[in-house]
Design an enzyme around this catalytic site. Structure first.
Site, short mmCIF file in Angstrom:
data_model
loop_
_atom_site.label_atom_id
_atom_site.label_comp_id
_atom_site.label_asym_id
_atom_site.label_seq_id
_atom_site.Cartn_x
_atom_site.Cartn_y
_atom_site.Cartn_z
N SER A 51 1.07 -1.29 0.18
CA SER A 51 0.05 0.14 0.11
C SER A 51 1.20 1.13 -0.15
O SER A 51 1.71 1.02 0.91
CB SER A 51 -0.68 -0.24 0.87
OG SER A 51 -1.33 1.55 1.71
N HIS A 100 -1.35 -1.87 -3.98
CA HIS A 100 -2.48 -1.41 -3.37
C HIS A 100 -2.57 -0.05 -3.58
O HIS A 100 -2.13 0.79 -2.36
CB HIS A 100 -2.56 -2.00 -2.41
CG HIS A 100 -4.19 -1.68 -1.49
ND1 HIS A 100 -4.94 -2.63 -1.75
CD2 HIS A 100 -4.26 -1.04 -0.63
CE1 HIS A 100 -5.87 -1.99 -1.34
NE2 HIS A 100 -5.74 -1.26 -0.10
N ASP A 116 -4.85 3.01 -2.81
CA ASP A 116 -5.70 3.41 -1.79
C ASP A 116 -6.59 4.98 -2.18
O ASP A 116 -6.08 6.12 -1.59
CB ASP A 116 -5.40 3.66 -0.18
CG ASP A 116 -5.37 2.27 0.61
OD1 ASP A 116 -6.11 2.06 0.52
OD2 ASP A 116 -3.85 2.36 1.11
N MET A 134 -9.59 8.21 -1.26
CA MET A 134 -10.60 8.70 -0.90
C MET A 134 -10.70 9.21 -0.83
O MET A 134 -10.13 10.03 -1.77
CB MET A 134 -9.22 8.26 0.67
CG MET A 134 -8.42 7.26 1.45
SD MET A 134 -7.97 7.39 2.79
CE MET A 134 -7.02 6.14 3.54
N HIS A 184 -8.27 -0.15 -4.93
CA HIS A 184 -9.09 0.26 -3.44
C HIS A 184 -9.86 0.81 -3.00
O HIS A 184 -8.83 2.47 -2.55
CB HIS A 184 -8.15 0.05 -2.71
CG HIS A 184 -9.06 -0.17 -1.15
ND1 HIS A 184 -8.22 0.15 0.56
CD2 HIS A 184 -10.59 -0.60 -0.51
CE1 HIS A 184 -9.43 -0.36 1.48
NE2 HIS A 184 -10.65 -0.38 0.30
N MET A 227 -12.66 3.59 -1.39
CA MET A 227 -13.21 3.98 0.00
C MET A 227 -13.96 5.61 -0.10
O MET A 227 -13.93 6.98 -0.21
CB MET A 227 -12.04 4.41 1.06
CG MET A 227 -12.11 3.00 1.20
SD MET A 227 -9.83 3.02 2.42
CE MET A 227 -8.59 2.96 0.60
N MET A 267 -11.84 -5.26 5.96
CA MET A 267 -11.22 -4.20 6.22
C MET A 267 -11.00 -5.05 7.58
O MET A 267 -11.17 -4.97 8.45
CB MET A 267 -11.39 -2.78 6.75
CG MET A 267 -11.71 -1.99 5.31
SD MET A 267 -9.86 -1.95 4.14
CE MET A 267 -9.66 -1.03 5.42
N ASP A 284 -6.36 -6.15 4.41
CA ASP A 284 -6.22 -4.80 4.62
C ASP A 284 -5.64 -3.44 5.94
O ASP A 284 -7.22 -3.48 6.90
CB ASP A 284 -6.65 -3.65 3.71
CG ASP A 284 -6.39 -2.83 3.09
OD1 ASP A 284 -5.12 -1.85 3.31
OD2 ASP A 284 -6.30 -1.67 3.09
C1 DX5 Z 1 -6.87 2.22 5.25
C2 DX5 Z 1 -6.05 1.44 3.93
C3 DX5 Z 1 -5.01 0.63 4.06
C4 DX5 Z 1 -3.53 1.20 4.74
C5 DX5 Z 1 -2.74 -0.01 5.01
O1 DX5 Z 1 -7.54 2.44 4.83
O2 DX5 Z 1 -6.78 1.13 3.17
O3 DX5 Z 1 -4.95 -0.07 2.70
O4 DX5 Z 1 -3.04 2.24 4.17
O5 DX5 Z 1 -1.64 0.05 5.68
P1 DX5 Z 1 -1.01 0.01 7.15
O6 DX5 Z 1 -0.53 -0.64 6.33
O7 DX5 Z 1 -0.21 1.32 7.27
O8 DX5 Z 1 -2.12 -1.02 8.07
ZN ZN Z 2 -6.52 -0.01 1.82
#
Ligand code: DX5
Ligand code: ZN
Length: 230
Positions: free
Chosen positions: A13, A38, A40, A42, A71, A73, A142, A182
């Protein structure tokens, strides 16, 4: 199940990487031997944080050959699916909490030739998987509340992973469905998650915070390989 399906994969990630040097940060994990990237996304609405969108994914696509696991969100992802499809994502993952017409959304992703996945927030029950299992390539549990990297793995999610594994088994579908975890995944929680049934581990802080990402990735893979899943 094919052999490659039994392999445990690591998805790096980039959330907690240095966004001012994304190309270098991606090269770092690519060299470290991760299996996918990965990403993210948001929107500051579904989750209390804003990150990156399709234009940046398009640039990343030109910079790496790694599989791009996106991913989302975000609320109402349907509005932006075409943008993510065109950005070069290999897999598009939507949250079940954000999709009232999940069947339609997943069909749209599949028809575009992309892999489709669904995510569950920690408090969301697994019943939402029931009617769409045939449409997904991966289900993400999650293991933290989404929004930020660097949080702690929620222990109650171990049982949820086991339950999902059982649901997939009981469905008797003639295809493999990946189980991704994740949030808060490190050397120790990776082992817990894999024992429970996960086969794709998202790791952000653990990899980027390590002095030697290549060694860390190798150690995690060594630790979880050969685990007899419950
Ligand atoms: C959180 C994300 C994750 C995050 C994981 O909302 O979806 O992908 O980056 O990071 P770590 O490994 O630091 O928990
Ligand atoms: Zn994620």
């Amino acid at each position: 199940m094919e052999n490659k399906d039994k392999e445990i994969k690591i998805a790096a990630s980039i959330l907690n990487s240095n966004f001012a040097n994304l190309a270098g940060e991606i090269e770092k994990v690519e060299k470290a031997g991760v299996d996918m990237l990965h990403i993210d996304v948001m929107d500051g609405n579904f989750v209390p944080n804003i990150t990156i969108g399709p234009p940046i994914i398009e640039c990343l696509r030109k910079n790496t050959r790694l599989f791009l696991d996106v991913h989302l969100m975000i609320k109402k992802p349907d509005r932006l699916l075409d943008n993510f499809i065109q950005s070069g994502a290999d897999l598009i993952n939507v949250h079940v909490e954000a999709c009232p017409h999940l069947d339609r959304t997943l069909n749209y992703i599949k028809k575009a030739g992309k892999k489709a996945a669904i995510s569950f927030n920690p408090s969301t029950p697994l019943c939402y998987v029931e009617n769409v299992l045939g449409l997904v390539d991966m289900v993400l549990i999650m293991t933290v509340n989404p929004g930020f990297g660097g949080q702690e793995f929620i222990p109650a999610m171990t049982h949820k992973i086991m339950k999902l594994k059982q649901i997939i088994k009981d469905s008797n579908l003639k295809k493999h469905i990946d189980i991704q975890v994740d949030g808060g995944i490190n050397m120790d929680t990776a082992l817990i998650a894999v024992k429970a049934g996960a086969n794709i581990l998202v790791m952000g802080t653990a990899i980027y915070g390590s002095n030697n990402p290549a060694e860390y990735v190798r150690k995690v893979k060594d630790k979880v390989s050969g685990i007899k899943m419950i």
